[in-house]
Design a protein around this motif. Structure first.
Motif, PDB file in Angstrom:
ATOM      1  N   UNK A 117       0.854  -1.204   0.000  1.00  0.00           N
ATOM      2  CA  UNK A 117       0.000   0.000   0.000  1.00  0.00           C
ATOM      3  C   UNK A 117       0.882   1.244   0.000  1.00  0.00           C
ATOM      4  N   UNK A 118       1.931   1.186   0.795  1.00  0.00           N
ATOM      5  CA  UNK A 118       2.822   2.337   0.901  1.00  0.00           C
ATOM      6  C   UNK A 118       3.441   2.674  -0.457  1.00  0.00           C
ATOM      7  N   UNK A 119       3.851   1.649  -1.175  1.00  0.00           N
ATOM      8  CA  UNK A 119       4.456   1.878  -2.499  1.00  0.00           C
ATOM      9  C   UNK A 119       3.451   2.574  -3.417  1.00  0.00           C
ATOM     10  N   UNK A 120       2.211   2.074  -3.384  1.00  0.00           N
ATOM     11  CA  UNK A 120       1.172   2.685  -4.228  1.00  0.00           C
ATOM     12  C   UNK A 120       0.912   4.137  -3.823  1.00  0.00           C
ATOM     13  N   UNK A 121       0.841   4.336  -2.509  1.00  0.00           N
ATOM     14  CA  UNK A 121       0.545   5.697  -2.024  1.00  0.00           C
ATOM     15  C   UNK A 121       1.675   6.666  -2.350  1.00  0.00           C
ATOM     16  N   UNK A 122       2.916   6.144  -2.298  1.00  0.00           N
ATOM     17  CA  UNK A 122       4.047   7.013  -2.637  1.00  0.00           C
ATOM     18  C   UNK A 122       3.934   7.489  -4.085  1.00  0.00           C
ATOM     19  N   UNK A 123       3.553   6.563  -4.967  1.00  0.00           N
ATOM     20  CA  UNK A 123       3.392   6.924  -6.375  1.00  0.00           C
ATOM     21  C   UNK A 123       2.320   7.994  -6.513  1.00  0.00           C
ATOM     22  N   UNK A 124       1.223   7.793  -5.796  1.00  0.00           N
ATOM     23  CA  UNK A 124       0.122   8.760  -5.890  1.00  0.00           C
ATOM     24  C   UNK A 124       0.516  10.112  -5.302  1.00  0.00           C
TER      25      UNK A 124
END
Lengths: 185, 303
Positions: free
Chosen positions: B175-182
């Motif tokens: 989730x963190x990886x996705x949120x970082x991208x966003x």
């Protein structure tokens, strides 16, 4: 004393059904004042932000339980904020000789700056020695510029009683500051 | 300042507290985002299943959406074509409701928590891309988009909090990886957005930064993360806070509150750099678009 603000009533009505625009408007309308109020009493930006955050969080919790204010939202929010500040002091009273964080940097010299911070800390300490209602009267009337009728709404007291309270608050504050001065001499 | 009944000496004392250093705009924006995020999570009507899609600016029921989808399916020669045609729809377009409906349908079909979280994070990615598309069209993303994005992330974090420690830490990393991208996409978007879109982008970015911090802390303190989720993101608490007013007339509780602990310093970039509005703290901003910051001064400091 029943001068209800129509804007406030409408915002509250919409907030009770979790209208996000109304909640955002309430936050934008009252958070700057609450922040100033907390800053004056706490003297710390982080603690003041926490106070604002906690105040609005409790407001949401109240709405969720179908409780909270039906009117006088501003007075309600300041009561919650003040209770938070009092609880904070109760749990962790700041040391009297703590100069505290910097509030403003308008002083001309380091010496003046130190004196200013020292006086701020002493005044804050003196305010803590007042009763909660006296603290509210002093800060809201003399620093935030509220009129007596608004303070009466917040305290849920008649205007006459607030005037008497104000008189006693000033006398107490003067006495505390004078006693402190004598101790420091 | 009101000087009634004040002798000069006491006035001089009180003047010491008169100037207030300007409020940190980033901290103010984060506080506002946190409040709005809490509002979404506290809203009993805002659960995923209760969300009502909008079509031509009006709320419509799922049955109506299904009927429209069926009609469109006939029109386009098959439901597959309709759904396909809807995939690029934006919130201001008629087929957008079909798009979100198919997303919700896919979510309901998720067979396990990991698949559900994956689907939710894809949906959140979609919402971010929709914001970008609207901004690039010179439009302001609607608040409903922001709310839906928050809901996706909230649901993903809630689902993650129900996993065992090990699985949860793995999932939080994803989730963190996705949120970082966003969050990075939102930062880029802010640089090319027009002024009207800035507040919603700032709020969204602050919300993403807050959730990133939560994911980060959840990987080192799984139980703290669960507590934070259960108490609506109030990280670091060991108990549910007092429930606000408890008196007969909504009197605020004076019970010691639990320290919030979700202050600044999340370590995910400088955050938004919104400025205090020219009107200072006394202006009444347009609902949902106002500056969250304000600064004190002398005079009559009332909203």
């Amino acid at each position: 004393m029943d001068n209800k603000d129509p804007l406030e009533i409408e915002l509250l009505e919409r907030a009770r059904s979790f209208d996000h625009q109304a909640l955002a408007a309430i936050y934008d309308l009252y958070s700057p004042g609450l922040y100033r109020y907390a800053m004056r009493l706490l003297g710390d930006q982080h603690l003041a932000e926490d106070c604002v955050s906690e105040t609005f969080s409790r407001f949401l919790q109240a709405l969720q339980k179908n409780k909270g204010p039906r009117n006088y939202l501003q007075a309600y929010l300041y009561r919650v904020a003040h209770n938070h500040i009092v609880d904070l002091y109760r749990r962790q009273p700041p040391p009297e000789d703590d100069l505290g964080p910097e509030l403003t940097s308008t002083e001309a010299s380091p010496e003046e700056h130190t004196i200013h911070r020292f006086r701020q800390t002493r005044l804050r300490y003196a305010l803590q020695k007042l009763t909660p209602d006296q603290q509210k009267v002093i800060v809201l009337k003399y620093l935030e510029g509220w009129d007596t009728a608004e303070i009466a709404q917040l305290l849920r007291k008649p205007v006459g009683a607030v005037k008497a309270l104000q008189h006693r608050a000033i006398a107490s504050l003067r006495r505390i500051l004078q006693v402190d001065e004598t101790k420091n001499e | 300042m009101n000087n009634n009944n004040l002798d000069p000496e006491l006035k001089e004392w009180l003047d010491e507290l008169q100037p207030i250093e300007p409020r940190n705009p980033q901290a103010a924006a984060r506080g506002r985002a946190r409040f709005l995020s809490q509002a979404v999570s506290f809203d009993p009507n805002a659960r995923q299943t209760g969300w009502k899609p909008k079509l031509f600016g009006r709320e419509v029921s799922m049955n109506a959406i299904l009927s429209i989808a069926l009609a469109l399916a006939l029109l386009f020669g098959g439901s597959g074509a309709t759904v396909y045609a809807a995939q690029d729809a934006l919130p201001n377009q008629p087929l957008y409701a079909v798009k979100t409906w198919t997303e919700d349908a896919r979510l309901n079909l998720a067979s396990n928590p990991e698949a559900e979280i994956n689907q939710l994070m894809q949906m959140s990615q979609q919402r971010t891309q929709e914001m970008a598309a609207l901004v690039d069209q010179g439009q302001v993303p609607p608040e409903s988009l922001e709310i839906r994005l928050q809901q996706h992330i909230r649901q993903a974090l809630q689902t993650a909090s129900k996993l065992n420690d090990t699985d949860m830490q793995v999932v939080l990393q994803r989730i963190q990886t996705r949120l970082q991208t966003q969050e990075q996409a939102m930062a880029l978007l802010q640089t090319r957005a027009n002024a009207n879109a800035t507040p919603i982008l700032e709020r969204t970015r602050a919300m993403l930064q807050d959730r990133l911090r939560l994911c980060d802390e959840g990987q080192t303190d799984p139980q703290g993360f669960r507590n934070a989720i259960q108490s609506n993101y109030r990280y670091g608490q060991t108990q549910i806070p007092p429930s606000g007013p408890s008196g007969p007339n909504g009197q605020p509780s004076s019970e010691p509150p639990v320290q919030n602990g979700n202050g600044e310093g999340n370590g995910y970039g400088p955050g938004p750099t919104n400025q205090a509005g020219p009107g200072g703290p006394f202006t009444t901003p347009e609902p949902g678009t106002g500056s969250p910051s304000g600064q004190g001064g002398s005079g009559k400091n009332k909203p």
